[in-house]
Design an enzyme around this catalytic site. Structure first.
Site, mmCIF file in Angstrom:
data_model
loop_
_atom_site.group_PDB
_atom_site.id
_atom_site.type_symbol
_atom_site.label_atom_id
_atom_site.label_comp_id
_atom_site.label_asym_id
_atom_site.label_seq_id
_atom_site.Cartn_x
_atom_site.Cartn_y
_atom_site.Cartn_z
ATOM 1 N N GLU A 33 0.886 -1.176 0.000
ATOM 2 C CA GLU A 33 0.000 0.000 0.000
ATOM 3 C C GLU A 33 0.914 1.212 0.000
ATOM 4 O O GLU A 33 1.492 1.556 1.023
ATOM 5 C CB GLU A 33 -0.894 0.001 1.250
ATOM 6 C CG GLU A 33 -1.833 -1.183 1.365
ATOM 7 C CD GLU A 33 -3.038 -1.086 0.423
ATOM 8 O OE1 GLU A 33 -3.138 -0.113 -0.347
ATOM 9 O OE2 GLU A 33 -3.867 -2.005 0.463
ATOM 10 N N CYS A 59 -3.060 8.524 3.402
ATOM 11 C CA CYS A 59 -2.681 7.977 2.091
ATOM 12 C C CYS A 59 -3.732 8.283 1.043
ATOM 13 O O CYS A 59 -3.429 8.821 -0.012
ATOM 14 C CB CYS A 59 -2.453 6.474 2.198
ATOM 15 S SG CYS A 59 -3.791 5.593 2.996
HETATM 16 P P1 NAD Z 1 8.355 5.235 4.459
HETATM 17 O O1 NAD Z 1 8.334 4.430 3.213
HETATM 18 O O2 NAD Z 1 9.411 6.248 4.629
HETATM 19 O O3 NAD Z 1 8.430 4.292 5.733
HETATM 20 C C1 NAD Z 1 7.487 3.268 5.970
HETATM 21 C C2 NAD Z 1 8.141 2.166 6.801
HETATM 22 O O4 NAD Z 1 9.137 1.497 6.023
HETATM 23 C C3 NAD Z 1 8.838 2.648 8.059
HETATM 24 O O5 NAD Z 1 8.508 1.751 9.103
HETATM 25 C C4 NAD Z 1 10.307 2.533 7.696
HETATM 26 O O6 NAD Z 1 11.160 2.320 8.803
HETATM 27 C C5 NAD Z 1 10.319 1.320 6.811
HETATM 28 N N1 NAD Z 1 11.456 1.194 5.896
HETATM 29 C C6 NAD Z 1 12.301 2.161 5.472
HETATM 30 N N2 NAD Z 1 13.190 1.662 4.586
HETATM 31 C C7 NAD Z 1 12.894 0.360 4.437
HETATM 32 C C8 NAD Z 1 13.430 -0.703 3.627
HETATM 33 N N3 NAD Z 1 14.451 -0.513 2.791
HETATM 34 N N4 NAD Z 1 12.853 -1.915 3.708
HETATM 35 C C9 NAD Z 1 11.798 -2.123 4.522
HETATM 36 N N5 NAD Z 1 11.262 -1.166 5.314
HETATM 37 C C10 NAD Z 1 11.802 0.061 5.269
HETATM 38 O O7 NAD Z 1 6.897 5.914 4.529
HETATM 39 P P2 NAD Z 1 6.353 6.977 5.598
HETATM 40 O O8 NAD Z 1 7.003 8.287 5.331
HETATM 41 O O9 NAD Z 1 6.387 6.413 6.960
HETATM 42 O O10 NAD Z 1 4.814 7.064 5.177
HETATM 43 C C11 NAD Z 1 4.320 8.023 4.301
HETATM 44 C C12 NAD Z 1 4.016 7.394 2.955
HETATM 45 O O11 NAD Z 1 3.182 6.259 3.149
HETATM 46 C C13 NAD Z 1 3.225 8.303 2.030
HETATM 47 O O12 NAD Z 1 3.740 8.198 0.715
HETATM 48 C C14 NAD Z 1 1.825 7.725 2.059
HETATM 49 O O13 NAD Z 1 1.057 8.002 0.907
HETATM 50 C C15 NAD Z 1 2.090 6.291 2.244
HETATM 51 N N6 NAD Z 1 0.933 5.620 2.845
HETATM 52 C C16 NAD Z 1 0.209 4.762 2.079
HETATM 53 C C17 NAD Z 1 -0.910 4.150 2.604
HETATM 54 C C18 NAD Z 1 -1.729 3.197 1.786
HETATM 55 O O14 NAD Z 1 -2.584 2.519 2.333
HETATM 56 N N7 NAD Z 1 -1.500 3.099 0.504
HETATM 57 C C19 NAD Z 1 -1.279 4.388 3.928
HETATM 58 C C20 NAD Z 1 -0.506 5.265 4.688
HETATM 59 C C21 NAD Z 1 0.602 5.872 4.126
#
Ligand code: NAD
Length: 483
Positions: free
Chosen positions: A254, A288
């Site tokens: 997502e 999101c």
């Molecule tokens: P992010 O991708 O920076 O981080 C999300 C998670 O991934 C964190 O827990 C982080 O520690 C982890 N992470 C970082 N690098 C990683 C790697 N290489 N491998 C595995 N995990 C890793 O996102 P964010 O800034 O926390 O969230 C905001 C983004 O999330 C926005 O783009 C938003 O649109 C999206 N979002 C999408 C949905 C949906 O349902 N589609 C819901 C909420 C947020």
């Protein structure tokens, strides 16, 4: 589970008692600030790769017995976990409000805790029967859904508890065990949620690991992870896809979005203004599937802008613990800077700031007011990039064909909405590239209605029966026909 645990659950733990359960010892861990005041709330443990490996080994060892309990027993335990969340909802909501920034009231922290219970109960009780695929006398073939194994759940900071439950609930229900890696921005509230659930669940079926991005990367690539449920940015999603080449983990992704809304001619601006507002600004825009670019027909453009501004001016923003506020700060500096930059860039390129437009420093370091930017166009950064905050670009169109083309021109497709006459709106919806198209609303989710994106917003579905299937492996059992 001890009797004292039962007593505590009946009364509910307050924020301090929840923190005491999960935070790192004095002098260790990382300090986590209150999003509104920037005071330190507590210290999150920072687990390393060794702790993660240990957690995955324990989850792997616990999985067969958890699966063997069967659906009915697992469901009963998950319903108890939902009761435990409800009993502790106020303490959890206060911790969430401080750590994430969202107010207690409005569609925010208490609402998020309510959603946790609702999704958990639905996942616990939704039936998933084997499907008879062929039964022609010669062959009797059934499709069953078995547990995958160990699920790695990686979440973001915007709706940290609700999204954790979206990942955990179906996974546990289907007989998997789960290792959860919360965002490094909001670990405390997620660990507190897991702690409350673990009062009623068997050991090691649900384990939280509070680490940095490297721990997330290790979780996604670990050879004993069978499925990754990921919610976060598209950039991180791509890394997880790469990691899955190594362990062949199944993925539900997502990812980010940039949802368009199209207001059709003939729509009453006053009638839709409130719903447009919350579609765009729920959780102060850090959602999101929020409305992130609004296309309005020329004939009603000024009226819609005025009606939205009228709603915006009535919505109190401030510290989330003050009852009455319905909007809060940006959760972190990085997101605050993105919103500021996009608004400044829009203004520099001729955008008209109708309301807001500069930091609300009087409220605190990370507050940015609701900002409506009119007279903007496709190609400007505030339209093309995901703002993920309280700034909405409003674009004028005169031909609905152009609005549809605009909605589809970006490489993401999480949600979209069309506002106006139902039939006309449904006809437009059919032509929009998005996982969900809402009619006369934006962003509402339901525990039985599948949710997921297309294009750069990811793949896989969550919620309802489709969500249960997504955390299972299909197995065909095929034999001679039964007469
Ligand atoms: P992010 O991708 O920076 O981080 C999300 C998670 O991934 C964190 O827990 C982080 O520690 C982890 N992470 C970082 N690098 C990683 C790697 N290489 N491998 C595995 N995990 C890793 O996102 P964010 O800034 O926390 O969230 C905001 C983004 O999330 C926005 O783009 C938003 O649109 C999206 N979002 C999408 C949905 C949906 O349902 N589609 C819901 C909420 C947020």
């Amino acid at each position: 589970m001890s009797d004292s645990t039962l007593d505590v659950q009946a009364t509910g733990l307050d924020e301090a008692a929840l923190l005491a359960r999960i935070q790192a010892p004095e002098g260790e861990g990382r300090e986590i600030p209150d999003a509104a005041t920037r005071e330190i709330i507590g210290r999150a443990p920072v687990d390393g790769v060794a702790a993660l490996d240990d957690a995955i080994a324990r989850a792997k060892a616990a999985q067969p017995a958890w699966e063997a309990l069967g659906h009915d027993e697992r469901s009963a335990l998950l319903l108890k976990a939902a009761d435990a969340i409800d009993a502790n909802a106020e303490g959890l909501a206060r911790l969430l409000s401080r750590e994430q920034g969202k107010p207690l009231g409005g569609p925010n922290a208490r609402f998020e805790l309510g959603a946790c219970g609702a999704w958990l109960r639905t996942a616990a009780t939704t039936p998933l029967e084997p499907e008879v695929i062929v039964d022609d006398g010669q062959v009797h073939a059934e499709l069953h859904y078995r547990a995958v194994g160990v699920v790695g759940a990686i979440g973001p900071w915007n709706w940290p508890l609700m999204i954790a439950i979206w990942q955990i609930a179906p996974s546990l229900r289907m007989g998997n065990t789960v290792v959860v890696k919360p965002s490094e921005f909001t670990p405390l509230s997620v660990l507190a949620l897991l702690s409350v659930m673990n009062d009623v669940l068997p050991p090691d079926v649900l384990i939280g690991i509070s680490g940095d991005r490297e721990v997330g990367a290790r979780l996604a690539s670990h050879p004993d992870i069978d499925k990754v449920m990921f919610t976060g940015s598209t950039a991180t999603g791509r890394r997880i896809i790469e990691a899955s080449a190594g362990n062949l983990a199944r993925l539900t992704l997502e990812l980010g979005g940039n949802d368009a809304g199209i207001v059709l001619p003939g729509t009453d601006p006053q009638a839709i203004a409130q719903d447009l507002f919350w579609g765009a600004f729920i959780n102060t825009g850090q959602t999101c599937a929020a409305l992130k670019r609004l296309y309005v027909h020329d004939s009603i453009y000024d009226e819609v802008v005025d009606a939205l501004a009228g709603v915006a001016e009535q919505m109190p923003m401030g510290n989330g613990l003050d009852e009455g506020n319905v909007l809060g700060p940006l959760q972190n500096r990085q997101q605050f800077d993105i919103v500021s930059r996009l608004v400044d860039d829009a203004r520099a390129h001729g955008g008209r700031v109708v309301t807001g437009g500069a930091p609300a420093s009087e409220l605190g370091e990370l507050f940015y007011p609701i900002t409506l930017v009119a007279d903007v166009a496709d190609g400007m950064a505030i339209v093309d990039e995901e703002q993920f905050g309280p700034a909405l670009p409003i674009i004028r169109y005169s031909d609905v064909e152009d609005a549809i083309a605009s909605a589809n021109r970006l490489d993401v497709g999480l949600g979209a909405s069309v506002w106006g006459d139902q039939d006309a709106a449904r006809a437009v919806a059919a032509r929009i590239q998005a996982g969900t198209v809402w009619i006369n609303s934006h962003g509402g989710v339901h525990p039985m209605i599948p949710f997921g994106g297309v294009k750069g917003s990811g793949y896989g579905l969550e919620f309802g029966v489709e969500g249960l299937k997504s955390v299972a492996v299909p197995q065909v059992v095929s034999g001679p026909g039964r007469r």
